[in-house]
Design a protein around this motif. Sequence first.
Motif, PDB file in Angstrom:
ATOM      1  N   UNK A 264      51.649 -22.728 -23.183  1.00  0.00           N
ATOM      2  CA  UNK A 264      51.575 -21.266 -23.376  1.00  0.00           C
ATOM      3  C   UNK A 264      51.467 -20.549 -22.041  1.00  0.00           C
ATOM      4  N   UNK A 265      50.672 -21.119 -21.166  1.00  0.00           N
ATOM      5  CA  UNK A 265      50.503 -20.517 -19.831  1.00  0.00           C
ATOM      6  C   UNK A 265      51.811 -20.584 -19.060  1.00  0.00           C
ATOM      7  N   UNK A 266      52.488 -21.734 -19.135  1.00  0.00           N
ATOM      8  CA  UNK A 266      53.746 -21.911 -18.416  1.00  0.00           C
ATOM      9  C   UNK A 266      54.801 -20.913 -18.892  1.00  0.00           C
ATOM     10  N   UNK A 267      54.836 -20.659 -20.204  1.00  0.00           N
ATOM     11  CA  UNK A 267      55.804 -19.709 -20.769  1.00  0.00           C
ATOM     12  C   UNK A 267      55.553 -18.303 -20.232  1.00  0.00           C
ATOM     13  N   UNK A 268      54.273 -17.970 -20.079  1.00  0.00           N
ATOM     14  CA  UNK A 268      53.941 -16.637 -19.556  1.00  0.00           C
ATOM     15  C   UNK A 268      54.374 -16.502 -18.106  1.00  0.00           C
TER      16      UNK A 268
END
Length: 410
Positions: free
Chosen positions: A405-409
């Motif tokens: 999720x962090x990487x997608x952001x």
Amino acid sequence: MYKLLIADDEPLEREGLQLMIERAFPQTFTIFHAEHGRSAIQQVEHHRPHIIFMDIKMPGIQGLEAIAEIRKMDAQAKIVILTAYDYFTYAKEAISLGVIEYVLKPAKKQQIIELLQKLLHQITEEQAMREQQLTAREKLVQLQALSETAWTWLLMGKMDECSAHTFTGMEFEKGYAMVIELEKSDASEREKWEEIVKQCIKQQRHCLCSPLSQRQMAIFIEAEQHERIISFAQSLLKQLEKALQQRVKIGIGTIRSGVDGLKRSYKEAWTAVRYVSSFSRAIHIDDVPITDEVEQIHIKTNGNVIEQVEMFLHENYCYDVTLEEVAKYVHLTPYYFSKLFKKETGQTFIDYLTHLRIEKAKQLMRDEGLTVKEACYRVGYKDPNYFSRVFKKVTNMTPTEYRQEVCERL
């Protein structure tokens, strides 16, 4: 008035020189006479003249012998040899004895006047220099005392750090606090007692001493971990009781570093001395039995216990930290500490540490790009599977899902 000694075995020479000086320098000198070397030595011992006119050839003790004796007791006097003998050996020896001038008889009036004017100028300058040195020394002593008081007040929580730093820097970085309590209270004896305590301790240890207040003095002693603190305190207690002629008790804190560490050591020492029920005893905080009463005293005098614990956990969350270890760190029983921690933070100790570790793990994965395993080990977990279960329980997602999720952001 300046003092002047004329040492000559000829009365007419002495009287003639005195008359010449008194006419040229009215009301300037008190003049003494000596008819031989022995008398000159006695006059110097008794009167301490500023200037000495000395003949070389006199009965008994000769002039140069007398000068050698005079120099042993007075290094400041201005000595002038006034003689009819013009011998190089005399002049050479006179110089080695610190003689200012070597004047041949018969001395001219103007020569004597100019010589005395020069000597008076030297004496005035030297006196002014000595006065300046004494004044400077007094100011230094006052500043040192003020600085010591400022630092001890800071470490006792009576002065803010900015105010203390306007004086000199801390004299040492590591040590422990000791609180000394006297049995008697007498305002007229306070300064004397305070000085006795300082002398007893400063002769043996490098330390800072607070003023004596309400029968107590705080002492901050430079030390390393291997120091034999208890034996020193017990020996000191006996010395103080003998010197002060009254009973004493001593509380001792743990060895710590820096201003915050010494502040904490002082609170420990204060707690320890409060625990001692009778005088003629010295006790270390580690030897104080933990009771409800002692814990109440400790909390009252160390109101930021939870702040200290939180700071400790933020620095040590990655290690195997237990509630028992932290309770010991703040000198509380595990039971009392557990209740206090829950009351102050709204969380149990385990919950607080767990949430702290998970937040740190999230930060490591988010800001430093660490893998799940790397973050797991960095925050103190040894089993990645267990770490994943705890992470999901706290955040409602697995570490892998959080990382994605962090990487997608990003």
